[in-house]
Design an enzyme around this catalytic site. Structure first.
Site, PDB file in Angstrom:
ATOM      1  N   CYS A 180     -18.264  -2.696 -18.689  1.00 17.19           N
ATOM      2  CA  CYS A 180     -18.499  -2.302 -17.301  1.00 17.19           C
ATOM      3  C   CYS A 180     -19.879  -2.754 -16.828  1.00 17.19           C
ATOM      4  O   CYS A 180     -20.883  -2.536 -17.516  1.00 17.19           O
ATOM      5  CB  CYS A 180     -18.390  -0.782 -17.166  1.00 17.19           C
ATOM      6  N   CYS A 196     -24.398   4.261 -14.987  1.00 15.80           N
ATOM      7  CA  CYS A 196     -23.376   5.304 -14.840  1.00 15.80           C
ATOM      8  C   CYS A 196     -23.893   6.657 -15.335  1.00 15.80           C
ATOM      9  O   CYS A 196     -24.240   6.831 -16.508  1.00 15.80           O
ATOM     10  CB  CYS A 196     -22.136   4.897 -15.615  1.00 15.80           C
ATOM     11  N   GLU A 250       0.824  -1.213   0.000  1.00 13.00           N
ATOM     12  CA  GLU A 250       0.000   0.000   0.000  1.00 13.00           C
ATOM     13  C   GLU A 250       0.857   1.263   0.000  1.00 13.00           C
ATOM     14  O   GLU A 250       0.520   2.251  -0.650  1.00 13.00           O
ATOM     15  CB  GLU A 250      -0.945   0.003   1.202  1.00 13.00           C
ATOM     16  N   CYS A 295     -12.513   1.283 -15.807  1.00 12.04           N
ATOM     17  CA  CYS A 295     -12.867   2.697 -15.658  1.00 12.04           C
ATOM     18  C   CYS A 295     -11.594   3.520 -15.560  1.00 12.04           C
ATOM     19  O   CYS A 295     -11.336   4.210 -14.573  1.00 12.04           O
ATOM     20  CB  CYS A 295     -13.746   2.886 -14.422  1.00 12.04           C
ATOM     21  N   CYS A 328     -16.166   1.061 -21.255  1.00 13.41           N
ATOM     22  CA  CYS A 328     -17.533   1.092 -20.730  1.00 13.41           C
ATOM     23  C   CYS A 328     -18.359  -0.113 -21.196  1.00 13.41           C
ATOM     24  O   CYS A 328     -19.270  -0.555 -20.493  1.00 13.41           O
ATOM     25  CB  CYS A 328     -18.219   2.388 -21.137  1.00 13.41           C
TER      26      CYS A 328
END
Length: 358
Positions: free
Chosen positions: A200, A206, A35, A190, A197
């Site tokens: 997606c 969206c 991270e 995205c 898209c």
DNA sequence: AATTCGGGGTC
DNA sequence: GACCCAGAATT
């Protein structure tokens, strides 16, 4: 949309990423390291650094026991060097303050240096399954598009709205997979430019897509002119060794080794001469000439670096000055040295002098 | 709330 | 060249 998390999770099972080097376990140390390295840094860039770092420092104890110089050297080239310094400090805090045990909650984790709200939530969710929301670049982009959030996400007000939205969408269980799903969707479908898209699962919901505004959301950062700076750097060579300077802990390239900067007050016609080498370093130079300049772009300014080569007479006895700040480093040891990327480029080019036109 | 921290990928 | 990336600390 009341089934957002559920649908996102099932999408992740089929189409998400499952084989990244830091996935598949619940060791908070490994998750933490990933991270931190992934802050403002893309996955493909991080992977080789992560593998190397983990091989050298497999756990908190080994990291805490290491000299910070070695930690910095392993971070060399990755950027944002305060991350490495904070990582090392946090490891020592865990050993000293938490009995070597990694803290168990996002709130405690967020108390460690270098760990903010989002990173703490990611670690707690992945390692312990804690129900905590993240808000990184991927999540901001996904939420702004799907839910039609207007305004630059870096603005405090917009960011607050996004945090509230992220919290409200959290599922009751499988939080780890859910936040992984958010990041996977943002990183693989995205994306910033040319999002896929058609693949997606939320294309029909969206708001950005329905309004044909995918290219406009999230609202881009306000433009700002970045200042330019210029500086000269002494490349002082003596018997296959180069003089390097340890930079102060804070600021640009904090804690890294760099080329000594030639003060701006030194006139240009003097800086690259043997006379200046004698007056400034106390040595005679047998060779003194300007090398080719290079431009390095930071987030907030552009730096033009002008290296000046000074090769010292081999019979002089160079002595590094300024206490421990200056040191002679053999050219053969540069691979393991904690150098910022542009300094490494300059020194690499010494082995291939034809790269310099100056 | 705005600025300061690298370096590289991508278009 | 412009823009952004698994952000946090500082002011």
């Amino acid at each position: 949309m009341n089934d957002f998390a559920e649908r996102l999770i099932s999408w992740q099972r089929k189409h998400g990423r499952h084989d990244l080097p830091w996935q598949g376990g619940h060791d908070p140390y490994r998750i933490w390291l990933s991270e931190i390295m992934l802050q403002q840094t893309q996955v493909d860039t991080v992977i080789p650094y992560y593998t190397r770092f983990l091989a050298r420092f497999p756990d908190v104890a080994s990291l805490a026991a290491a000299p910070v110089e070695e930690v910095m050297a392993l971070w060399s080239g990755l950027g944002y060097y305060a991350r490495a310094r904070n990582l090392h400090r946090a490891a020592q805090a865990i050993v000293a303050g938490h009995g070597g045990e990694f803290p168990r909650s996002a709130a405690e984790i967020a108390g460690l240096p270098g760990i903010g709200r989002s990173t703490a939530a990611a670690i707690a969710a992945f390692a312990y399954g804690e129900r905590a929301a993240i808000l990184d670049g991927n999540v901001k982009r996904v939420l702004c598009r799907i839910f039609g959030v207007e305004g630059f996400p870096g603005d405090k007000a917009v960011e607050n709205r996004l945090w509230a939205l992220a919290e409200s969408l959290l599922p009751a269980r499988e939080v780890g997979r859910y936040i992984q799903a958010q990041m996977d969707l943002g990183a693989t479908l995205c994306t910033r430019g040319k999002p896929a898209c058609e693949r997606c699962p939320f294309a029909g919901d969206c708001i950005a897509r329905r309004g044909n505004r995918v290219g406009e959301l999230p609202t881009p950062r306000p433009k700002k002119t970045v200042p330019r700076r210029s500086a000269r750097y002494a490349v002082v060579l003596h018997r296959e060794a180069v003089m390097l300077e340890r930079r102060p802990p804070a600021g640009i390239w904090g804690g890294l080794l760099s080329l000594p900067e030639i003060p701006a007050e030194v006139p240009a016609e003097l800086a690259g001469t043997s006379a200046w080498a004698r007056s400034h370093f106390g040595f005679d130079a047998v060779e003194a000439r300007a090398l080719g300049a290079l431009t390095h772009t930071f987030t907030h300014f552009v730096l033009e670096m002008q290296p000046v080569l000074l090769r010292l007479r081999t019979d002089t006895r160079p002595r590094a000055r300024d206490g421990d700040a200056l040191a002679w480093v053999p050219l053969s040891a540069l691979d393991e040295a904690a150098l910022p990327a542009p300094v490494r480029r300059i020194l690499d080019a010494l082995a291939a002098p034809d790269l310099f036109t100056g």
